[in-house]
Design a protein around this motif. Structure first.
Motif, PDB file in Angstrom:
ATOM      1  N   ILE A   1     -47.614  16.728  55.079  1.00 19.52           N
ATOM      2  CA  ILE A   1     -47.394  16.398  53.734  1.00 19.52           C
ATOM      3  C   ILE A   1     -48.244  16.639  52.399  1.00 19.52           C
ATOM      4  O   ILE A   1     -48.113  16.943  51.456  1.00 19.52           O
ATOM      5  CB  ILE A   1     -47.478  14.707  53.415  1.00 19.52           C
ATOM      6  N   VAL A   2     -49.696  16.370  53.083  1.00 19.70           N
ATOM      7  CA  VAL A   2     -50.431  16.478  52.314  1.00 19.70           C
ATOM      8  C   VAL A   2     -50.733  18.155  51.781  1.00 19.70           C
ATOM      9  O   VAL A   2     -50.076  18.714  50.192  1.00 19.70           O
ATOM     10  CB  VAL A   2     -52.196  16.913  53.056  1.00 19.70           C
ATOM     11  N   LEU A   3     -50.789  19.166  52.639  1.00 22.68           N
ATOM     12  CA  LEU A   3     -50.410  20.380  51.995  1.00 22.68           C
ATOM     13  C   LEU A   3     -48.804  21.333  51.278  1.00 22.68           C
ATOM     14  O   LEU A   3     -49.316  21.558  50.183  1.00 22.68           O
ATOM     15  CB  LEU A   3     -50.323  21.494  53.451  1.00 22.68           C
ATOM     16  N   PRO A   4     -48.009  20.487  51.368  1.00 22.31           N
ATOM     17  CA  PRO A   4     -46.991  20.552  50.513  1.00 22.31           C
ATOM     18  C   PRO A   4     -46.831  19.713  49.706  1.00 22.31           C
ATOM     19  O   PRO A   4     -46.716  20.021  48.593  1.00 22.31           O
ATOM     20  CB  PRO A   4     -45.448  20.148  51.949  1.00 22.31           C
ATOM     21  N   ASN A   5     -47.531  18.856  49.589  1.00 24.90           N
ATOM     22  CA  ASN A   5     -47.370  18.085  48.235  1.00 24.90           C
ATOM     23  C   ASN A   5     -48.255  18.919  46.648  1.00 24.90           C
ATOM     24  O   ASN A   5     -48.329  19.115  45.878  1.00 24.90           O
ATOM     25  CB  ASN A   5     -48.379  17.048  48.447  1.00 24.90           C
ATOM     26  N   THR A   6     -49.258  19.552  47.784  1.00 28.62           N
ATOM     27  CA  THR A   6     -50.063  20.124  47.139  1.00 28.62           C
ATOM     28  C   THR A   6     -49.961  21.320  45.906  1.00 28.62           C
ATOM     29  O   THR A   6     -50.260  21.720  45.490  1.00 28.62           O
ATOM     30  CB  THR A   6     -52.118  20.215  47.448  1.00 28.62           C
ATOM     31  N   PHE A   7     -48.703  22.012  47.062  1.00 29.65           N
ATOM     32  CA  PHE A   7     -48.913  23.619  46.579  1.00 29.65           C
ATOM     33  C   PHE A   7     -47.536  22.892  45.553  1.00 29.65           C
ATOM     34  O   PHE A   7     -47.265  23.542  44.582  1.00 29.65           O
ATOM     35  CB  PHE A   7     -48.644  24.147  47.411  1.00 29.65           C
ATOM     36  N   ILE A   8     -46.455  22.109  45.669  1.00 30.02           N
ATOM     37  CA  ILE A   8     -45.069  21.471  45.220  1.00 30.02           C
ATOM     38  C   ILE A   8     -45.710  21.415  44.240  1.00 30.02           C
ATOM     39  O   ILE A   8     -45.586  21.802  42.502  1.00 30.02           O
ATOM     40  CB  ILE A   8     -44.960  20.843  45.586  1.00 30.02           C
ATOM     41  N   LEU A   9     -46.988  20.148  43.568  1.00 24.51           N
ATOM     42  CA  LEU A   9     -47.889  20.011  42.262  1.00 24.51           C
ATOM     43  C   LEU A   9     -48.170  20.911  41.913  1.00 24.51           C
ATOM     44  O   LEU A   9     -48.338  21.268  40.667  1.00 24.51           O
ATOM     45  CB  LEU A   9     -48.567  18.585  42.729  1.00 24.51           C
ATOM     46  N   MET A  10     -49.438  21.880  42.575  1.00 21.40           N
ATOM     47  CA  MET A  10     -49.477  23.588  41.873  1.00 21.40           C
ATOM     48  C   MET A  10     -48.692  24.297  41.610  1.00 21.40           C
ATOM     49  O   MET A  10     -48.610  23.922  39.932  1.00 21.40           O
ATOM     50  CB  MET A  10     -50.217  24.102  42.780  1.00 21.40           C
ATOM     51  N   VAL A  11     -47.335  24.128  42.086  1.00 19.66           N
ATOM     52  CA  VAL A  11     -46.249  25.409  41.306  1.00 19.66           C
ATOM     53  C   VAL A  11     -45.594  24.912  40.467  1.00 19.66           C
ATOM     54  O   VAL A  11     -45.565  25.157  39.365  1.00 19.66           O
ATOM     55  CB  VAL A  11     -46.327  25.882  42.230  1.00 19.66           C
ATOM     56  N   SER A  12     -45.219  23.098  40.372  1.00 23.45           N
ATOM     57  CA  SER A  12     -44.060  22.846  38.911  1.00 23.45           C
ATOM     58  C   SER A  12     -45.310  22.505  38.547  1.00 23.45           C
ATOM     59  O   SER A  12     -44.364  22.615  37.084  1.00 23.45           O
ATOM     60  CB  SER A  12     -43.525  21.373  39.945  1.00 23.45           C
ATOM     61  N   SER A  13     -46.370  21.746  38.360  1.00 25.55           N
ATOM     62  CA  SER A  13     -47.177  21.910  37.163  1.00 25.55           C
ATOM     63  C   SER A  13     -47.271  22.964  36.515  1.00 25.55           C
ATOM     64  O   SER A  13     -47.613  22.674  35.410  1.00 25.55           O
ATOM     65  CB  SER A  13     -48.488  20.922  37.642  1.00 25.55           C
ATOM     66  N   VAL A  14     -47.507  24.442  36.991  1.00 26.30           N
ATOM     67  CA  VAL A  14     -48.500  24.991  36.099  1.00 26.30           C
ATOM     68  C   VAL A  14     -47.160  25.497  35.539  1.00 26.30           C
ATOM     69  O   VAL A  14     -46.895  25.785  34.087  1.00 26.30           O
ATOM     70  CB  VAL A  14     -49.205  25.768  37.499  1.00 26.30           C
ATOM     71  N   THR A  15     -45.655  26.277  36.523  1.00 27.02           N
ATOM     72  CA  THR A  15     -44.998  26.450  35.837  1.00 27.02           C
ATOM     73  C   THR A  15     -44.395  25.587  34.148  1.00 27.02           C
ATOM     74  O   THR A  15     -44.487  25.950  33.228  1.00 27.02           O
ATOM     75  CB  THR A  15     -43.999  26.803  36.608  1.00 27.02           C
ATOM     76  N   LEU A  16     -43.723  24.329  34.699  1.00 28.77           N
ATOM     77  CA  LEU A  16     -43.935  23.457  33.406  1.00 28.77           C
ATOM     78  C   LEU A  16     -44.731  23.451  31.933  1.00 28.77           C
ATOM     79  O   LEU A  16     -44.000  23.638  31.184  1.00 28.77           O
ATOM     80  CB  LEU A  16     -43.237  21.890  34.046  1.00 28.77           C
ATOM     81  N   SER A  17     -46.351  23.566  32.623  1.00 28.90           N
ATOM     82  CA  SER A  17     -46.722  23.487  30.743  1.00 28.90           C
ATOM     83  C   SER A  17     -47.122  24.833  30.459  1.00 28.90           C
ATOM     84  O   SER A  17     -46.464  24.482  29.914  1.00 28.90           O
ATOM     85  CB  SER A  17     -47.912  22.848  32.164  1.00 28.90           C
ATOM     86  N   LEU A  18     -46.868  25.977  31.324  1.00 29.25           N
ATOM     87  CA  LEU A  18     -46.638  26.829  30.876  1.00 29.25           C
ATOM     88  C   LEU A  18     -45.544  27.452  29.618  1.00 29.25           C
ATOM     89  O   LEU A  18     -45.229  27.386  29.081  1.00 29.25           O
ATOM     90  CB  LEU A  18     -47.086  27.920  31.992  1.00 29.25           C
ATOM     91  N   VAL A  19     -44.445  26.461  30.615  1.00 31.49           N
ATOM     92  CA  VAL A  19     -42.763  26.541  29.610  1.00 31.49           C
ATOM     93  C   VAL A  19     -43.725  25.890  28.322  1.00 31.49           C
ATOM     94  O   VAL A  19     -43.051  26.167  26.980  1.00 31.49           O
ATOM     95  CB  VAL A  19     -41.784  26.151  30.325  1.00 31.49           C
ATOM     96  N   PHE A  20     -43.240  24.992  28.618  1.00 29.40           N
ATOM     97  CA  PHE A  20     -43.568  23.532  27.251  1.00 29.40           C
ATOM     98  C   PHE A  20     -44.243  23.869  26.582  1.00 29.40           C
ATOM     99  O   PHE A  20     -44.418  24.151  25.155  1.00 29.40           O
ATOM    100  CB  PHE A  20     -44.058  22.642  28.269  1.00 29.40           C
ATOM    101  N   GLY A  21     -45.918  24.833  27.062  1.00 32.40           N
ATOM    102  CA  GLY A  21     -47.002  24.864  26.020  1.00 32.40           C
ATOM    103  C   GLY A  21     -46.376  25.898  24.838  1.00 32.40           C
ATOM    104  O   GLY A  21     -46.458  26.307  23.874  1.00 32.40           O
ATOM    105  N   LEU A  22     -45.553  26.979  26.048  1.00 29.66           N
ATOM    106  CA  LEU A  22     -45.725  28.604  25.295  1.00 29.66           C
ATOM    107  C   LEU A  22     -44.731  28.306  24.209  1.00 29.66           C
ATOM    108  O   LEU A  22     -44.519  28.454  23.369  1.00 29.66           O
ATOM    109  CB  LEU A  22     -44.869  29.509  26.499  1.00 29.66           C
ATOM    110  N   ALA A  23     -44.014  26.664  24.365  1.00 31.36           N
ATOM    111  CA  ALA A  23     -42.642  26.720  23.437  1.00 31.36           C
ATOM    112  C   ALA A  23     -43.174  26.137  21.841  1.00 31.36           C
ATOM    113  O   ALA A  23     -43.027  26.565  20.627  1.00 31.36           O
ATOM    114  CB  ALA A  23     -41.196  25.874  23.981  1.00 31.36           C
ATOM    115  N   LEU A  24     -44.195  25.208  23.103  1.00 30.42           N
ATOM    116  CA  LEU A  24     -44.580  24.137  21.758  1.00 30.42           C
ATOM    117  C   LEU A  24     -45.716  25.377  20.345  1.00 30.42           C
ATOM    118  O   LEU A  24     -45.434  25.205  19.816  1.00 30.42           O
ATOM    119  CB  LEU A  24     -45.969  23.093  22.405  1.00 30.42           C
ATOM    120  N   ALA A  25     -46.080  26.186  21.197  1.00 32.52           N
ATOM    121  CA  ALA A  25     -47.427  27.007  20.625  1.00 32.52           C
ATOM    122  C   ALA A  25     -46.659  28.111  19.660  1.00 32.52           C
ATOM    123  O   ALA A  25     -46.737  28.147  18.425  1.00 32.52           O
ATOM    124  CB  ALA A  25     -47.936  28.014  21.394  1.00 32.52           C
ATOM    125  N   HIS A  26     -44.681  28.515  20.004  1.00 32.37           N
ATOM    126  CA  HIS A  26     -44.186  28.976  19.571  1.00 32.37           C
ATOM    127  C   HIS A  26     -43.840  28.250  18.555  1.00 32.37           C
ATOM    128  O   HIS A  26     -43.922  28.883  16.354  1.00 32.37           O
ATOM    129  CB  HIS A  26     -42.749  29.715  20.155  1.00 32.37           C
TER     130      HIS A  26
END
Lengths: 288, 305
Positions: free
Chosen positions: B79-104
């Motif tokens: 539970i803990v390890l999968p959760n940690t990595f899921i949170l890491m990957v999804s949060s970074v990916t989504l914030s990068l995509v949204f951040g890039l769009a908003l910066a544009h």
């Protein structure tokens, strides 16, 4: 005629823009406006809910979207609790000193990383990077023991020093970036003119890096003000900080949402003011 | 002739004038780092090998027992390890995509741009604890405004914060909300500092907007994106505040991430040794991930040079 004009004006863009291009000028305007509205809703939403909850009387705090009773009593009630103002003052002092201290401690480190090469620079960069990856929890847990043993648990010092330490790696790294973007030729010229290395750093490089440092100062203040884990573990009644105080409006009967929201609004205000007036410097400083 | 090496040995090269200046520059940072990060980490390592529960003053040496317990704990592994990595990957990916769009979006000049920029920066202003508290309130089973709104628009009503995946998705989205401005502001600064020539060339070639974005903007931004992702990924791994406030790791420890796990072991189960071992285990994993990311990012930077 007007049709052909319209087509020719959108023509190249229409080919270019993919699905947005298919919408035409008006469609694109609408799409753009909708996007802006969506952004506003998404980013204001949680803040609006917070504000709304904070001005509802205890009777209206559930189902906040029904009824029209509003009150400022929640603010009066939390401000009457000494711990709230005390925590805000603590957070303010802590953020301000921690910011100045963190920047002061890391500016030289960043300069060194940027301007010099060789084994010392490489090892220091390695150390910085490795310790950057250490999760906070791994050293905040034992910090509890360290500050207790040093007798500085639950004091300004006991919070301040860890806060500076947490910034050392990251800020050194960012500062390196600031100095990297400044050409070292002026410092070389100063050195040839008989300036000491220290003088070249202090009087030539440092002023050029000021916009970046100002941006970092604002971010540093915000991060310290908003920090939670350190406050949670390293403070108790004597030196409460605002984030922890806010999170503690939970009683046996449940969370007192109206009081918690009012405290959260108070906690948000200073940071909000700093962001509104400082964003220009942040964007400008990070551009370097 | 033979004197030269001797005099060089008298004044070792390591501490020449330049080297002393370098050490002077890093001395304050190194001192703070040593006393308030390195020393605690060593103490933590020591504690992780001992039975350091707050009620046991003996602090018996137990060797690797805590580490074995942590690495064989099904909660940690499944539970803990999968959760940690899921949170890491999804949060970074989504914030990068949204951040890039908003910066544009914010790169352009339009009416109300400053207002939008201020609003977009709001999450940077608000403590993650406050944001998480508001999300918890908004998704309250009975009184939450978003719970009710979602019910009105026909989303099947679930216990948003009392079931594993709904609450974990809320944690991820809250994290994305909190961190998108960070990507936006850095990428906006980078976009505004990009050279104009490649764009003029692309315009002459009549490249499409999407083509310009993928072939000009993205390669130019690659170093900035790489560093941003590196910094954020490391931070995302140790997310604590949002999870602690939103779910406290519950229901039944199903949304715990690694920092929460270590905190719970140390301060809720009051076993500092076990907590330190959990934190140490996380630190080891993170060090491996961090070095891997660093290699990847370094390659990304070299390619773009």
């Amino acid at each position: 005629m007007s049709l052909s004009l319209a087509v020719s004006s959108t023509g190249p863009r229409a080919q270019a823009g993919g699905f947005l291009g298919l919408l035409g000028v008006a469609g694109r305007r609408v799409f753009f406006a909708l996007a802006v509205v969506a952004i506003l809703l998404i980013f204001i939403g949680p803040v609006a809910i917070l504000l709304l909850t904070s001005v509802r009387p205890p009777s209206g705090v559930y189902y906040i979207w029904r009824g029209w009773e509003f009150t400022l009593d929640n603010f009066a009630e939390v401000l009457a609790q000494p711990v709230v103002l005390h925590s805000m003052w603590n957070s303010f002092v802590l953020s301000s000193i921690a910011t100045v201290a963190s920047l002061g401690v890391t500016v030289g480190s960043g300069y060194m990383l940027s301007r010099f090469t060789g084994p010392i620079q490489r090892s220091w960069f390695g150390i910085i990077y490795v310790f950057r990856t250490v999760p906070y929890i791994s050293w905040v847990l034992p910090l509890y023991l360290v500050t207790t043993n040093l007798g500085i648990y639950d004091t300004y010092l006991g919070l301040l020093l860890p806060h500076v330490a947490v910034h050392v790696c990251f800020f050194s790294w960012i500062m390196k970036g600031f100095f990297d973007s400044i050409s070292p030729s002026m410092e070389h010229a100063a050195l040839i003119d008989g300036c000491t290395r220290w003088g070249a750093f202090r009087r030539v490089a440092l002023p050029s890096a000021m916009p970046g440092i100002a941006a970092l100062a604002i971010l540093s203040w915000l991060w310290t003000w908003n920090e939670f884990l350190f406050g949670l573990i390293l403070t108790a009644q004597r030196t409460p900080v605002i984030t922890v105080t806010m999170a503690q409006f939970v009683t046996e009967t449940g969370t007192e949402w109206h009081l918690m929201s009012a405290t959260a609004v108070l906690a948000m205000l200073p940071a909000l003011l700093i962001t509104i007036f400082g964003q220009k410097y942040v964007v400008r400083g990070l551009r370097m | 002739m033979s004197m030269a090496p001797v005099s060089a040995a008298h004044r070792p090269r390591l501490l020449g004038e330049k080297e002393r200046f370098m050490l002077l520059l890093i001395a304050p940072a190194a001192l703070v780092l040593l006393s308030f990060e390195v020393v605690p980490i060593l103490i933590g390592m020591n504690a992780s090998f001992r039975d350091w529960s707050l009620v046991n003053p003996q602090k018996t040496w137990v060797g690797l027992r805590h580490y074995v317990e942590v690495f064989t704990d099904p909660v940690f592994l499944k539970i803990v390890l999968p959760n940690t990595f899921i949170l890491m990957v999804s949060s970074v990916t989504l914030s990068l995509v949204f951040g890039l769009a908003l910066a544009h979006l914010l790169k352009r000049q339009f009416f109300g741009r400053i207002l939008i920029q201020t609003v977009v920066l709001l999450p940077l202003t608000i403590a993650p604890v406050i944001t998480a508290t508001m999300m918890r309130w908004s998704f309250n089973d009975q009184f939450g405004i978003l719970t009710n709104l979602l019910a009105v628009i026909g989303v099947p009503q679930v216990g948003w914060l009392s079931e594993r995946w709904p609450s974990f998705i809320i944690i991820i989205l809250t994290d994305v909300w909190i961190w998108t401005p960070w990507f936006t502001i850095i990428l906006l600064a980078a976009l505004q500092g990009l050279p104009k020539e490649p764009y003029e060339a692309a315009q002459i070639d009549a490249a499409s907007k999407w083509g310009i974005f993928t072939h000009v903007t993205l390669p130019l931004l690659r170093p900035v994106i790489a560093v941003c992702v590196l910094i954020r990924a490391i931070d995302a791994f140790r997310t604590f505040d949002q999870v602690w406030v939103l779910t406290g790791g519950g229901p039944a420890r199903s949304t715990e991430v690694f920092s929460v796990y270590a905190y719970v072991e140390a301060f809720v189960n009051l076993d500092l040794g076990r907590g330190a071992a959990a934190a140490g285990a996380g630190a080891i994993i993170m060090l491996a991930v961090g070095l891997g990311l660093y290699a990847i990012v370094n390659r990304a930077m070299e390619v773009s040079r």
